[in-house]
Structure formats: structure tokens, C-alpha cells
Design an enzyme around this catalytic site. Structure first.
Site, PDB file in Angstrom:
ATOM      1  N   ASP A   1       8.061 -16.610 -22.268  1.00 56.95           N
ATOM      2  CA  ASP A   1       6.921 -15.856 -22.799  1.00 56.95           C
ATOM      3  C   ASP A   1       6.945 -14.440 -22.224  1.00 56.95           C
ATOM      4  OD1 ASP A   1       4.575 -15.490 -24.326  1.00 56.95           O
ATOM      5  OD2 ASP A   1       3.369 -15.666 -22.529  1.00 56.95           O
ATOM      6  N   SER A   2       6.213 -13.559 -22.905  1.00 51.86           N
ATOM      7  CA  SER A   2       6.118 -12.184 -22.412  1.00 51.86           C
ATOM      8  C   SER A   2       5.314 -12.115 -21.111  1.00 51.86           C
ATOM      9  CB  SER A   2       5.458 -11.314 -23.475  1.00 51.86           C
ATOM     10  OG  SER A   2       4.183 -11.835 -23.784  1.00 51.86           O
TER      11      SER A   2
ATOM     12  N   CYS B   1       6.491 -17.226 -26.923  1.00 47.40           N
ATOM     13  CA  CYS B   1       5.873 -15.958 -27.329  1.00 47.40           C
ATOM     14  C   CYS B   1       5.935 -15.793 -28.854  1.00 47.40           C
ATOM     15  CB  CYS B   1       6.618 -14.820 -26.650  1.00 47.40           C
ATOM     16  SG  CYS B   1       5.980 -13.198 -27.067  1.00 47.40           S
TER      17      CYS B   1
ATOM     18  N   GLU C   1      -4.418 -11.517 -19.077  1.00 51.21           N
ATOM     19  CA  GLU C   1      -3.446 -11.281 -17.986  1.00 51.21           C
ATOM     20  C   GLU C   1      -4.150 -10.829 -16.712  1.00 51.21           C
ATOM     21  OE1 GLU C   1       0.028 -11.452 -17.514  1.00 51.21           O
ATOM     22  OE2 GLU C   1       0.388 -12.394 -19.443  1.00 51.21           O
TER      23      GLU C   1
ATOM     24  N   CYS D   1      -0.830 -16.656 -30.753  1.00 52.58           N
ATOM     25  CA  CYS D   1      -0.408 -15.954 -29.531  1.00 52.58           C
ATOM     26  C   CYS D   1      -0.515 -16.927 -28.366  1.00 52.58           C
ATOM     27  CB  CYS D   1      -1.313 -14.738 -29.296  1.00 52.58           C
ATOM     28  SG  CYS D   1      -1.044 -13.951 -27.696  1.00 52.58           S
TER      29      CYS D   1
ATOM     30  N   HIS E   1      -1.226 -16.560 -25.394  1.00 48.99           N
ATOM     31  CA  HIS E   1      -2.307 -16.328 -24.429  1.00 48.99           C
ATOM     32  C   HIS E   1      -3.660 -16.887 -24.882  1.00 48.99           C
ATOM     33  CE1 HIS E   1       0.677 -13.599 -22.877  1.00 48.99           C
ATOM     34  NE2 HIS E   1      -0.079 -13.326 -21.838  1.00 48.99           N
TER      35      HIS E   1
HETATM   36  N1  DGL Z   1       2.952 -13.780 -25.656  1.00 47.35           N
HETATM   37  C1  DGL Z   1       2.639 -12.943 -26.785  1.00 47.35           C
HETATM   38  C2  DGL Z   1       2.486 -13.747 -28.043  1.00 47.35           C
HETATM   39  O1  DGL Z   1       2.467 -14.970 -28.031  1.00 47.35           O
HETATM   40  C3  DGL Z   1       1.406 -12.134 -26.612  1.00 47.35           C
HETATM   41  C4  DGL Z   1       1.364 -11.221 -25.464  1.00 47.35           C
HETATM   42  C5  DGL Z   1       2.034  -9.925 -25.648  1.00 47.35           C
HETATM   43  O2  DGL Z   1       1.546  -9.060 -26.401  1.00 47.35           O
HETATM   44  O3  DGL Z   1       3.038  -9.777 -24.988  1.00 47.35           O
HETATM   45  O4  DGL Z   1       2.386 -13.154 -29.081  1.00 47.35           O
END
Ligand code: DGL
Length: 263
Positions: free
Chosen positions: A7-8, A70, A155, A185, A187
Site C-alpha cells: 500500500d502507499s 492500494c 495517516e 481506497c 484507508h
Molecule cells: N492507498 C491509496 C488507495 O487505496 C490511498 C492513499 C493515497 O492516496 O496514497 O487508493
């Protein structure tokens, strides 16, 4: 070999926790690019570069299968990884995304005519959810809204402050009278109770779907399942150890050592 979960940032920990609960025997490596989060407002070229770096890293860590938790990376860069990078470098391994399983789950109820998607700007711009939803049901009407403020708030652990933003982001979807909302997403599961309360319609949350979908996938792909080791091991890697990441990973993975890596 292990299962990599990418994930990001810290959002993928929700999917990782759910995977470990449902399929505990496998060995997992979590990789969160906490130093460069958010991805959602970056160009598709940059997201591709970041994803390729992460995939290369996880394959070097001996992952046989990578779940790109992600959505932004799944939407903007996964196809190119699957079509170009994988056949050239690691033809026997797999990289899977989260959008197709989410869409399959969301449209299981055949009566859905209008569906909402809450996601990052990048995911919305990619049109990936619209494309995949319409592949399964050509007539379904899809309404998307980007929610750029939610990831930075999550975050940094500012969950309560998210409520006015959630109300605002859900408004256009409610106005269209969508019958279901996809949280597109990683998150957003952090806010799913709040989102469910405000949305007033069923909400599809990936932490509740992906483990079952992965189990199905592995039972249909014994050649991949047989690559995977089953020693109950977990590794947690990030590009920056942030306070909120420490809080979540301690809560869910106890004493598992937290390490920083460079991609
Ligand atoms: N993890 C990203 C997603 O699922 C969202 C967070 C980001 O913008 O990096 O889209």
C-alpha cells in the site's frame, strides 16, 4: 515464498490484518510507502514508477504473490505491471489488485442500478471502477466522488476531524440516490463506521472482501498456492516509521518488529 501486501501508506494494514485472520498459515510481508503517501494526487507515471519499485522490492524479498491493496496503484499502474513487467521478469509469480474483487462483490446483488464510489482523485480520474463495474453490468449507473482530504487525516490519526469532510464527500452520492457505496481506497475502512452511519446505504469495505477472494483465488490456482510457504511469519516494512503506523501495527501485530526500507 511469501505473500506481499503493498500500500502507499498504512491503509493496507486493514487488509493485511483481515488476511492474517482468515488465512493465518501463510507468510506475509507488508510494505507501506509511508514516506511518499499520498499517491492519490500524483500522476499515473509516478504511481507506475512507485509501484514498479515496490513490486521489484517484494519479489526480491521472495514474495510469490503480491496483493496491491492500494486502489490508486491498482487503478493506474497494475495492468502495465501485469502485462509488461511480470512476463519479462517474473513470469511464474503474480501481482493482484483489489478493484475487480471489490466490483464483483458490489454487484453480487443483481438489483443494484446506481452505485457510488468514494476514492482518491487518481482512482476517480483513471475510470477503473466505472470500466470494471460496467464490464459486469453494462446498465449500472456509476457515480464517483474523490475524497482527497481523508487519506492525510487518517495517516495522521485525525479521525474525528474527518466527519465534516465525510458528510461533504457523501452528499453528491446521496443526492443521486445510490443504493450502495464502494470504499475505493485502502484507508477508508478506518472510517467505515462513520461512513456507514452517514451514508445510510450498504457500504462495501475491502477488508471484509479481499481475504475471501484470495482464498477462492488460491483454491483455483494450485500452481500459485503451491509456491507459498506456511510458517505463520509476518514482516512489517515501511519507507518511514510514522506515529500512526506504529500505533496501528502495535495494536494489530503486537511485537512484530517494524523496519524501514529504501525502495
Ligand atoms: N492507498 C491509496 C488507495 O487505496 C490511498 C492513499 C493515497 O492516496 O496514497 O487508493
Amino acid at each position: 515464498m511469501k505473500i506481499g501486501v503493498f500500500d502507499s501508506g498504512l491503509g493496507g494494514l486493514f487488509v493485511m490484518r483481515a488476511l492474517v485472520r482468515k488465512l493465518p498459515r501463510y507468510d506475509y510481508v507488508y510494505l507501506g510507502d509511508t514516506q511518499r503517501v499520498p499517491y492519490g494526487n500524483r500522476s499515473p507515471e509516478t504511481v507506475y514508477r512507485f509501484l514498479e519499485e515496490a513490486v521489484r522490492y517484494l519479489f526480491k524479498k521472495d514474495c510469490g504473490l503480491i496483493i496491491v491493496a492500494c486502489n490508486t496503484a491498482s487503478a493506474e499502474a497494475l495492468r502495465k505491471i501485469q502485462r509488461n513487467y511480470l512476463p519479462k521478469h517474473y513470469p511464474k509469480r503474480r501481482v493482484l489488485g483489489v478493484i475487480i474483487p471489490t466490483v464483483e462483490e458490489a454487484l453480487k446483488d443483481k438489483k443494484i442500478e446506481k452505485i457510488g464510489v468514494l476514492a482518491t482523485q487518481g482512482t476517480v480520474n483513471s475510470g477503473a471502477y466505472i470500466r470494471e463495474l460496467k464490464k459486469l453490468n453494462r446498465g449500472v449507473k456509476v457515480f464517483q466522488n474523490a475524497a482527497p482530504m481523508l487519506v492525510p487525516l487518517i495517516e495522521s490519526g485525525e479521525f474525528k476531524r474527518a466527519e465534516p469532510f465525510v458528510r461533504e464527500y457523501l452528499k453528491p452520492l446521496k443526492r443521486k440516490k445510490v443504493q450502495k457505496i464502494i470504499l475505493g481506497c485502502t484507508h477508508y475502512p478506518a472510517l467505515k463506521n462513520m461512513i456507514r452511519r452517514i451514508a445510510g446505504v450498504p457500504v462495501v469495505s475491502q477488508d471484509e472482501i479481499i481475504p475471501r477472494k484470495l482464498k477462492d483465488y488460491l483454491s483455483h490456482h494450485p500452481e500459485i498456492d503451491s509456491l507459498l510457504s506456511e510458517n505463520w511469519k509476518r514482516e512489517l516494512l515501511v519507507t518511514d516509521i510514522t506515529p500512526e503506523y506504529v500505533r496501528f501495527s502495535r495494536k494489530w501485530f503486537g511485537k512484530t518488529k517494524l523496519k524501514t526500507v529504501e525502495l
